[in-house]
Motif scaffolding. Structure first.
Motif, PDB file in Angstrom:
ATOM      1  N   TYR A  37       6.317  -1.579  13.820  1.00  0.00           N
ATOM      2  CA  TYR A  37       7.290  -2.605  13.497  1.00  0.00           C
ATOM      3  C   TYR A  37       7.868  -2.299  12.113  1.00  0.00           C
ATOM      4  CZ  TYR A  37       5.343  -5.445  17.301  1.00  0.00           C
ATOM      5  OH  TYR A  37       4.943  -5.917  18.525  1.00  0.00           O
ATOM      6  N   ARG A  38       8.982  -2.928  11.798  1.00  0.00           N
ATOM      7  CA  ARG A  38       9.533  -2.786  10.451  1.00  0.00           C
ATOM      8  C   ARG A  38      10.181  -4.088  10.020  1.00  0.00           C
ATOM      9  NH1 ARG A  38      14.524   1.470  11.694  1.00  0.00           N
ATOM     10  NH2 ARG A  38      15.853   0.005  12.875  1.00  0.00           N
ATOM     11  N   GLN A  39      10.220  -4.259   8.708  1.00  0.00           N
ATOM     12  CA  GLN A  39      10.846  -5.444   8.137  1.00  0.00           C
ATOM     13  C   GLN A  39      11.658  -5.026   6.919  1.00  0.00           C
ATOM     14  OE1 GLN A  39       8.192  -8.702   7.203  1.00  0.00           O
ATOM     15  NE2 GLN A  39       9.888 -10.159   7.256  1.00  0.00           N
ATOM     16  N   LYS A  43      15.269  -9.790   6.295  1.00  0.00           N
ATOM     17  CA  LYS A  43      15.339  -9.765   7.759  1.00  0.00           C
ATOM     18  C   LYS A  43      13.973 -10.037   8.372  1.00  0.00           C
ATOM     19  CE  LYS A  43      19.304  -6.657   8.160  1.00  0.00           C
ATOM     20  NZ  LYS A  43      19.844  -5.436   8.836  1.00  0.00           N
ATOM     21  N   GLN A  44      13.984 -10.387   9.641  1.00  0.00           N
ATOM     22  CA  GLN A  44      12.738 -10.611  10.363  1.00  0.00           C
ATOM     23  C   GLN A  44      12.109  -9.280  10.755  1.00  0.00           C
ATOM     24  OE1 GLN A  44      13.674 -13.223  13.682  1.00  0.00           O
ATOM     25  NE2 GLN A  44      13.092 -15.010  12.472  1.00  0.00           N
ATOM     26  N   ARG A  45      10.817  -9.312  10.918  1.00  0.00           N
ATOM     27  CA  ARG A  45      10.118  -8.116  11.390  1.00  0.00           C
ATOM     28  C   ARG A  45      10.565  -7.826  12.822  1.00  0.00           C
ATOM     29  NH1 ARG A  45       3.719  -7.612  10.348  1.00  0.00           N
ATOM     30  NH2 ARG A  45       4.533  -8.224   8.310  1.00  0.00           N
ATOM     31  N   GLU A  46      10.816  -6.545  13.104  1.00  0.00           N
ATOM     32  CA  GLU A  46      11.261  -6.164  14.439  1.00  0.00           C
ATOM     33  C   GLU A  46      10.399  -5.026  14.979  1.00  0.00           C
ATOM     34  OE1 GLU A  46      15.149  -4.392  14.802  1.00  0.00           O
ATOM     35  OE2 GLU A  46      14.798  -2.949  13.189  1.00  0.00           O
ATOM     36  N   LEU A  47      10.285  -5.010  16.299  1.00  0.00           N
ATOM     37  CA  LEU A  47       9.588  -3.907  16.956  1.00  0.00           C
ATOM     38  C   LEU A  47      10.479  -2.672  16.917  1.00  0.00           C
ATOM     39  CD1 LEU A  47       7.266  -2.790  18.739  1.00  0.00           C
ATOM     40  CD2 LEU A  47       8.576  -3.596  20.714  1.00  0.00           C
ATOM     41  N   VAL A  48       9.933  -1.564  16.442  1.00  0.00           N
ATOM     42  CA  VAL A  48      10.655  -0.301  16.427  1.00  0.00           C
ATOM     43  C   VAL A  48      10.336   0.501  17.691  1.00  0.00           C
ATOM     44  CG1 VAL A  48      10.959   1.897  15.217  1.00  0.00           C
ATOM     45  CG2 VAL A  48      10.625  -0.230  13.918  1.00  0.00           C
ATOM     46  N   VAL A  60      13.409   0.408  20.299  1.00  0.00           N
ATOM     47  CA  VAL A  60      14.583  -0.419  20.032  1.00  0.00           C
ATOM     48  C   VAL A  60      15.810   0.495  20.100  1.00  0.00           C
ATOM     49  CG1 VAL A  60      14.514  -0.095  17.512  1.00  0.00           C
ATOM     50  CG2 VAL A  60      15.496  -2.180  18.487  1.00  0.00           C
ATOM     51  N   SER A  62      18.389   0.990  18.381  1.00  0.00           N
ATOM     52  CA  SER A  62      18.910   1.616  17.168  1.00  0.00           C
ATOM     53  C   SER A  62      18.180   2.907  16.788  1.00  0.00           C
ATOM     54  CB  SER A  62      18.858   0.637  15.998  1.00  0.00           C
ATOM     55  OG  SER A  62      17.533   0.230  15.757  1.00  0.00           O
ATOM     56  N   TYR A  93       7.328  -0.456   7.046  1.00  0.00           N
ATOM     57  CA  TYR A  93       6.902  -0.175   8.407  1.00  0.00           C
ATOM     58  C   TYR A  93       5.427  -0.557   8.567  1.00  0.00           C
ATOM     59  CZ  TYR A  93      11.247   2.214   9.496  1.00  0.00           C
ATOM     60  OH  TYR A  93      12.573   2.497   9.743  1.00  0.00           O
TER      61      TYR A  93
END
Length: 117
Positions: A37-39, A43-48, A60, A62, A93
């Motif tokens: 994941y990354r933040q 921004k909110q933490r997102e699954l990479v 994801v 991107s 990350y």
């Protein structure tokens, strides 16, 4: 006690590459579904990317075609190979390991990746 420790982050120029590693101790990594994941700031933490126990992967949009997630169960380690890095990849990350049905959900402390010229 299960611990996850990330390494491999740092500062890289746009277009460059980094490989993150996540070493798991206190348990057997093959039991877990794993993910990165990354933040980014503000921004909110997102699954990479994630990888199942069987090796199926998910990314994801991107990072598709640029990042590759993998795991080496013999080394109790997960990796994230990041190529063609962009400034928008800059974030902290985090490594994650989970067994949903048992309620196990473990996180690393996070590692900074900065993409800048």
């Amino acid at each position: 006690q299960v611990q996850l420790v990330e390494s491999g982050g740092g500062l890289v120029q746009p277009g460059g590459s980094l490989r993150l590693s996540c070493v798991v101790s206190g348990s057997i990594v093959s039991r877990y579904a794993m993910g990165w994941y990354r933040q980014a700031p503000g921004k909110q933490r997102e699954l990479v990317a994630d990888i199942s126990r069987g090796g199926s992967t998910n990314y994801v949009d991107s990072v598709k075609g640029r990042f590759t997630i993998s795991r080496d169960n013999a080394k109790n380690t997960m990796y994230l190979q990041m190529n063609s890095l962009k400034p928008e990849d800059t974030a902290v990350y985090y490594c994650n390991a989970k067994i949903i049905v048992l309620g196990y959900d473990y996180w690393g402390q996070g590692i900074q990746v900065t993409v800048s010229s």
